[in-house]
Enzyme design. Structure first.
Site, mmCIF file in Angstrom:
data_model
loop_
_atom_site.group_PDB
_atom_site.id
_atom_site.type_symbol
_atom_site.label_atom_id
_atom_site.label_comp_id
_atom_site.label_asym_id
_atom_site.label_seq_id
_atom_site.Cartn_x
_atom_site.Cartn_y
_atom_site.Cartn_z
ATOM 1 N N ARG A 1 36.175 18.943 -18.824
ATOM 2 C CA ARG A 1 36.617 19.036 -20.220
ATOM 3 C C ARG A 1 37.672 20.139 -20.275
ATOM 4 O O ARG A 1 37.391 21.289 -19.923
ATOM 5 C CB ARG A 1 35.448 19.373 -21.150
ATOM 6 C CG ARG A 1 35.914 19.780 -22.532
ATOM 7 C CD ARG A 1 34.815 19.843 -23.550
ATOM 8 N NE ARG A 1 34.401 18.502 -23.933
ATOM 9 C CZ ARG A 1 33.713 18.222 -25.039
ATOM 10 N NH1 ARG A 1 33.350 19.183 -25.863
ATOM 11 N NH2 ARG A 1 33.371 16.982 -25.317
ATOM 12 N N HIS B 1 39.298 10.994 -25.157
ATOM 13 C CA HIS B 1 37.848 11.266 -25.032
ATOM 14 C C HIS B 1 37.164 9.938 -24.665
ATOM 15 O O HIS B 1 36.395 9.381 -25.454
ATOM 16 C CB HIS B 1 37.320 11.828 -26.355
ATOM 17 C CG HIS B 1 35.987 12.499 -26.244
ATOM 18 N ND1 HIS B 1 35.306 12.648 -25.048
ATOM 19 C CD2 HIS B 1 35.195 13.076 -27.201
ATOM 20 C CE1 HIS B 1 34.168 13.277 -25.273
ATOM 21 N NE2 HIS B 1 34.075 13.553 -26.567
ATOM 22 N N GLN C 1 33.259 9.240 -24.984
ATOM 23 C CA GLN C 1 32.750 9.084 -26.347
ATOM 24 C C GLN C 1 32.960 7.658 -26.843
ATOM 25 O O GLN C 1 32.059 7.055 -27.437
ATOM 26 C CB GLN C 1 33.449 10.077 -27.281
ATOM 27 C CG GLN C 1 32.942 10.020 -28.703
ATOM 28 C CD GLN C 1 31.522 10.554 -28.843
ATOM 29 O OE1 GLN C 1 31.241 11.668 -28.452
ATOM 30 N NE2 GLN C 1 30.623 9.754 -29.407
ATOM 31 N N ASP D 1 36.751 12.051 -37.563
ATOM 32 C CA ASP D 1 36.498 13.185 -36.680
ATOM 33 C C ASP D 1 37.006 14.438 -37.394
ATOM 34 O O ASP D 1 37.670 14.337 -38.439
ATOM 35 C CB ASP D 1 37.239 12.929 -35.345
ATOM 36 C CG ASP D 1 36.942 13.970 -34.265
ATOM 37 O OD1 ASP D 1 35.985 14.747 -34.415
ATOM 38 O OD2 ASP D 1 37.685 13.998 -33.267
ATOM 39 N N CYS E 1 31.922 11.292 -33.868
ATOM 40 C CA CYS E 1 31.511 11.758 -32.537
ATOM 41 C C CYS E 1 30.707 13.046 -32.590
ATOM 42 O O CYS E 1 29.997 13.362 -31.633
ATOM 43 C CB CYS E 1 32.733 11.910 -31.633
ATOM 44 S SG CYS E 1 33.871 13.210 -32.146
ATOM 45 N N ARG F 1 25.566 8.604 -25.635
ATOM 46 C CA ARG F 1 26.373 9.293 -24.615
ATOM 47 C C ARG F 1 25.574 9.334 -23.307
ATOM 48 O O ARG F 1 26.101 9.126 -22.225
ATOM 49 C CB ARG F 1 26.700 10.731 -25.058
ATOM 50 C CG ARG F 1 27.646 10.862 -26.233
ATOM 51 C CD ARG F 1 29.063 10.456 -25.880
ATOM 52 N NE ARG F 1 29.636 11.246 -24.808
ATOM 53 C CZ ARG F 1 30.202 12.445 -24.932
ATOM 54 N NH1 ARG F 1 30.300 12.997 -26.126
ATOM 55 N NH2 ARG F 1 30.712 13.082 -23.882
HETATM 56 N N1 NVA Z 1 38.551 15.791 -31.578
HETATM 57 C C1 NVA Z 1 37.503 16.746 -31.329
HETATM 58 C C2 NVA Z 1 36.350 16.074 -30.663
HETATM 59 C C3 NVA Z 1 35.188 16.968 -30.360
HETATM 60 C C4 NVA Z 1 34.082 16.258 -29.640
HETATM 61 C C5 NVA Z 1 38.044 17.875 -30.450
HETATM 62 O O1 NVA Z 1 38.825 17.592 -29.537
HETATM 63 O O2 NVA Z 1 37.704 19.026 -30.707
HETATM 64 N N1 CP Z 2 31.116 14.513 -29.232
HETATM 65 C C1 CP Z 2 31.212 15.467 -28.286
HETATM 66 O O1 CP Z 2 31.920 15.331 -27.275
HETATM 67 O O2 CP Z 2 30.458 16.569 -28.547
HETATM 68 P P1 CP Z 2 30.482 17.965 -27.788
HETATM 69 O O3 CP Z 2 31.793 18.636 -28.118
HETATM 70 O O4 CP Z 2 29.310 18.712 -28.339
HETATM 71 O O5 CP Z 2 30.370 17.737 -26.317
#
Ligand code: NVA
Ligand code: CP
Length: 308
Positions: free
Chosen positions: A105, A132, A135, A221, A261, A289
């Protein structure tokens, strides 16, 4: 190292591979719910690299690999050499000699691409600024569980054209459904950044209510994704009318689902009434997930496996 299969964006897999993965995720989930052990990753190690925060992604990968008989190692930028300037290529060489699977990540998609290009083992994108895929894999699995095939259906995406939106758009091209996107002016989809082939599976709407009309799934989101915190104040103003509420759900299909998500901000991108209401499947979505990624890890490590 080019023959190794990675999962860096949704379009890395074909429709046929997704059909297999959704079926496989169901098989793995059902077996797990029956308390039947299944350990195809016995003695194998997943390394998880986090350069951004996470609850669900860490939990689902770490629990998932353990349930499959393997183990997980968590690395972050703060207390590994990754945060002290070791080249990504060098880190990839070393980490992939001591593990069987890597989940990352991070910020730029380019980092996971560079890592994968130098890795001896499969690499999974656990979220980048651009995509992502894990997800959306879980989200579509959840849709199928509740409503059957997503082919030909309409998904309404309300809010930011972020990593989640880009991945929905890729999924629409591969799996044959439509996405109605509504973003505030200045935050529109950038097809090249989204990695689209140029098919016509999405339509943009100025008014979010219009985007929801007839949709089978309404989803949104956060207004400010991780890494964009400096823009938060401007975004709070720009996105004020892009809050999924009862009016938007009322113009969607009668049996439309709501997904997010998570983490969610009630009163910003969605009202409490919607996310905590009867059409919301966010807890199934979060749980899935775990099951979807178990199928993904098994597939990347072992290829297709017949039920046993
Ligand atoms: N779009 C959000 C998703 C978090 C799971 C981010 O990138 O922070
Ligand atoms: N939806 C998701 O990826 O959550 P986290 O940021 O908690 O991993």
């Amino acid at each position: 190292m080019s023959s190794i299969k990675h999962y860096l964006q949704f379009k890395d897999f074909t429709r046929e591979e997704y059909d297999y993965l959704f079926e496989r995720a169901k098989w793995i989930k059902d077996k797990f719910k029956r308390y039947e052990p299944y350990h195809p990753m016995f003695d194998r190690t997943l390394v998880m690299i986090f350069e951004k925060a996470s609850t669900r992604t860490r939990l689902s990968f770490e629990a998932g690999v353990q349930q499959l008989g393997g183990s997980a190692i968590y690395l972050n930028t703060r207390d590994s050499q990754l945060g002290r300037g070791e080249p990504v290529e060098d880190a990839a060489q070393v980490i992939s000699r001591m593990s069987d699977l890597v989940m990352i990540r991070t910020f730029e998609q380019e980092m996971v691409e560079r890592f994968a290009a130098n890795s001896r083992v499969p690499v999974i994108n656990g979220l980048t600024n651009e995509y992502h895929p894990c997800q959306i894999l879980a989200d579509i699995f959840t849709y199928i569980e509740h409503r059957g095939s997503i082919e030909g259906k309409t998904v309404a995406w309300i809010g930011d054209s972020n990593n989640m939106c880009n991945t929905w758009l890729q999924a629409a091209e591969i799996l044959g459904f439509n996405v109605h996107v509504s973003t505030p002016p200045g935050y529109e989809v950038e097809p090249e950044r989204a990695g689209l082939y140029g098919t016509d599976n999405f339509e943009q709407f100025a008014d979010p209510v219009d985007a929801c009309r007839g949709a089978h799934l309404v989803t949104t989101d956060v207004w400010t994704s991780m890494g964009f915190e400096a823009e938060n104040e401007a975004r709070m103003k720009a996105f004020a009318d892009w809050c999924v509420d009862a009016e938007m759900m009322s113009v969607a299909a009668k049996d439309a689902l709501f997904m997010h998500c998570l983490p969610a901000h009630r009163g910003e991108e969605v009202t409490a009434e919607v996310i905590d209401g009867p059409q919301s499947v966010v807890w199934d979505e979060a749980e899935n997930r775990l099951h979807a990624q178990k199928a993904l890890m098994e597939y990347l490590m072992l290829g297709r496996v017949e039920p046993r």
